[in-house]
Design a protein around this motif. Sequence first.
Motif, PDB file in Angstrom:
ATOM      1  N   ASP A  95       0.812  -1.216   0.000  1.00  0.00           N
ATOM      2  CA  ASP A  95       0.000   0.000   0.000  1.00  0.00           C
ATOM      3  C   ASP A  95       0.847   1.268   0.000  1.00  0.00           C
ATOM      4  O   ASP A  95       0.357   2.343  -0.346  1.00  0.00           O
ATOM      5  CB  ASP A  95      -0.920   0.027   1.225  1.00  0.00           C
ATOM      6  N   GLN A  96       2.119   1.158   0.425  1.00  0.00           N
ATOM      7  CA  GLN A  96       2.991   2.340   0.483  1.00  0.00           C
ATOM      8  C   GLN A  96       3.734   2.601  -0.824  1.00  0.00           C
ATOM      9  O   GLN A  96       4.458   3.594  -0.935  1.00  0.00           O
ATOM     10  CB  GLN A  96       4.001   2.190   1.629  1.00  0.00           C
ATOM     11  N   GLY A  97       3.587   1.699  -1.785  1.00  0.00           N
ATOM     12  CA  GLY A  97       4.213   1.923  -3.086  1.00  0.00           C
ATOM     13  C   GLY A  97       5.709   1.692  -3.084  1.00  0.00           C
ATOM     14  O   GLY A  97       6.293   1.168  -2.133  1.00  0.00           O
ATOM     15  N   LEU A  98       6.325   2.111  -4.213  1.00  0.00           N
ATOM     16  CA  LEU A  98       7.735   1.821  -4.483  1.00  0.00           C
ATOM     17  C   LEU A  98       8.694   2.289  -3.407  1.00  0.00           C
ATOM     18  O   LEU A  98       9.622   1.570  -3.033  1.00  0.00           O
ATOM     19  CB  LEU A  98       8.082   2.477  -5.837  1.00  0.00           C
ATOM     20  N   GLY A  99       8.538   3.505  -2.922  1.00  0.00           N
ATOM     21  CA  GLY A  99       9.490   4.097  -1.987  1.00  0.00           C
ATOM     22  C   GLY A  99       9.317   5.595  -2.019  1.00  0.00           C
ATOM     23  O   GLY A  99       8.174   6.063  -2.041  1.00  0.00           O
ATOM     24  N   HIS A 100      10.417   6.353  -2.013  1.00  0.00           N
ATOM     25  CA  HIS A 100      10.282   7.788  -2.174  1.00  0.00           C
ATOM     26  C   HIS A 100      11.419   8.355  -3.019  1.00  0.00           C
ATOM     27  O   HIS A 100      12.393   7.664  -3.305  1.00  0.00           O
ATOM     28  CB  HIS A 100      10.141   8.510  -0.827  1.00  0.00           C
ATOM     29  N   TYR A 101      11.246   9.614  -3.440  1.00  0.00           N
ATOM     30  CA  TYR A 101      12.297  10.300  -4.189  1.00  0.00           C
ATOM     31  C   TYR A 101      12.247  11.776  -3.833  1.00  0.00           C
ATOM     32  O   TYR A 101      11.227  12.285  -3.341  1.00  0.00           O
ATOM     33  CB  TYR A 101      12.174  10.063  -5.699  1.00  0.00           C
ATOM     34  N   VAL A 102      13.375  12.442  -4.049  1.00  0.00           N
ATOM     35  CA  VAL A 102      13.530  13.837  -3.647  1.00  0.00           C
ATOM     36  C   VAL A 102      13.977  14.652  -4.858  1.00  0.00           C
ATOM     37  O   VAL A 102      14.992  14.325  -5.493  1.00  0.00           O
ATOM     38  CB  VAL A 102      14.554  13.968  -2.501  1.00  0.00           C
ATOM     39  N   LEU A 103      13.188  15.684  -5.171  1.00  0.00           N
ATOM     40  CA  LEU A 103      13.472  16.510  -6.344  1.00  0.00           C
ATOM     41  C   LEU A 103      13.980  17.891  -5.931  1.00  0.00           C
ATOM     42  O   LEU A 103      13.425  18.529  -5.031  1.00  0.00           O
ATOM     43  CB  LEU A 103      12.200  16.690  -7.187  1.00  0.00           C
ATOM     44  N   ASN A 104      15.025  18.317  -6.608  1.00  0.00           N
ATOM     45  CA  ASN A 104      15.555  19.673  -6.485  1.00  0.00           C
ATOM     46  C   ASN A 104      14.886  20.517  -7.567  1.00  0.00           C
ATOM     47  O   ASN A 104      15.080  20.263  -8.756  1.00  0.00           O
ATOM     48  CB  ASN A 104      17.076  19.619  -6.670  1.00  0.00           C
TER      49      ASN A 104
END
Length: 288
Positions: free
Chosen positions: A141-150
């Motif tokens: 339910d939490q999906g792939l993970g996370h990512y951080v964009l500049n």
Amino acid sequence: MSIQRLSYLGFEVSDVAAWRAFAGARLGVMETSVGEDGARFRIDSRAWRLDVRKGTADDFSFAGYEVDSEDALVAVRKRLEAHDVAVTVEGPDLVADRGVLGLVSCRDPAGNRVEIFYGATEMFEVPFVSPIGVSGFLTGDQGLGHYVLNVPDTAAALDFYIKGLGFHLSDVIDWKLNNELTVRLYFLHCNGRHHTLALLSAPAGKTLHHFMLELNQLDDVGLALDKFEADRAIVATLGRHTNDHMISFYGATPSGFAVEYGWGARGVPPGWSVVRYDRISIWGHRFV
Ligand SMILES: [Fe+2]
């Protein structure tokens, strides 16, 4: 109606062969397809989660967000259009390439490609097997993970992701990079994962600051830490974040942006309030 979870990420990379070796031997993800100009990787029952394509950027290429049905996809498209975002309904070629039932796309205010779809391909008949014996990745339910964009303008990006796509702000960290420079990090959630996307505006660096994969066991993180240390590829040492409480380290990828490899994060339960922090970590995470 808003998106449910992050389903996939795409990167444009200059060295596909290096990525294939790195992804299998260091991240422990499973290669599922290889073409002349790219490769795809699995981390669970989904047909693919990470896509690398040959190019010069060595940076973020696209993010794929999932909704639960065709009706939900129409609702998200209308919500974006009501927010003055130009949305493209993608045709059968890209729909087939992504292995989904319906797909729309748009750009965030910084020009980063966002895809929204329903109907991902599941492959329970070919179980996920890690080439280095990783116990498994926390997705569901939490999906792939996370990512951080500049991004150049965090206010514009926050408006797009919160008011347009329906994310919620989890918290904010004022990250002191040095005596002259403090950068404000915004952490956004769309499900129980503490953050699926974080935004910052830094004076330099790639668009993709890092992406994160969450492991099922702390030993998976420790075993990977040893391998990254042997490669002299540690970007930040083992540590625990103040906001999601994840224990993780940051390693270098073949494209220069970082990967966060972690375990043990807390979620955002009902009743969560936006808070702020002055530090990114309770302990550790010393940048090398
Ligand atoms: Fe992270």
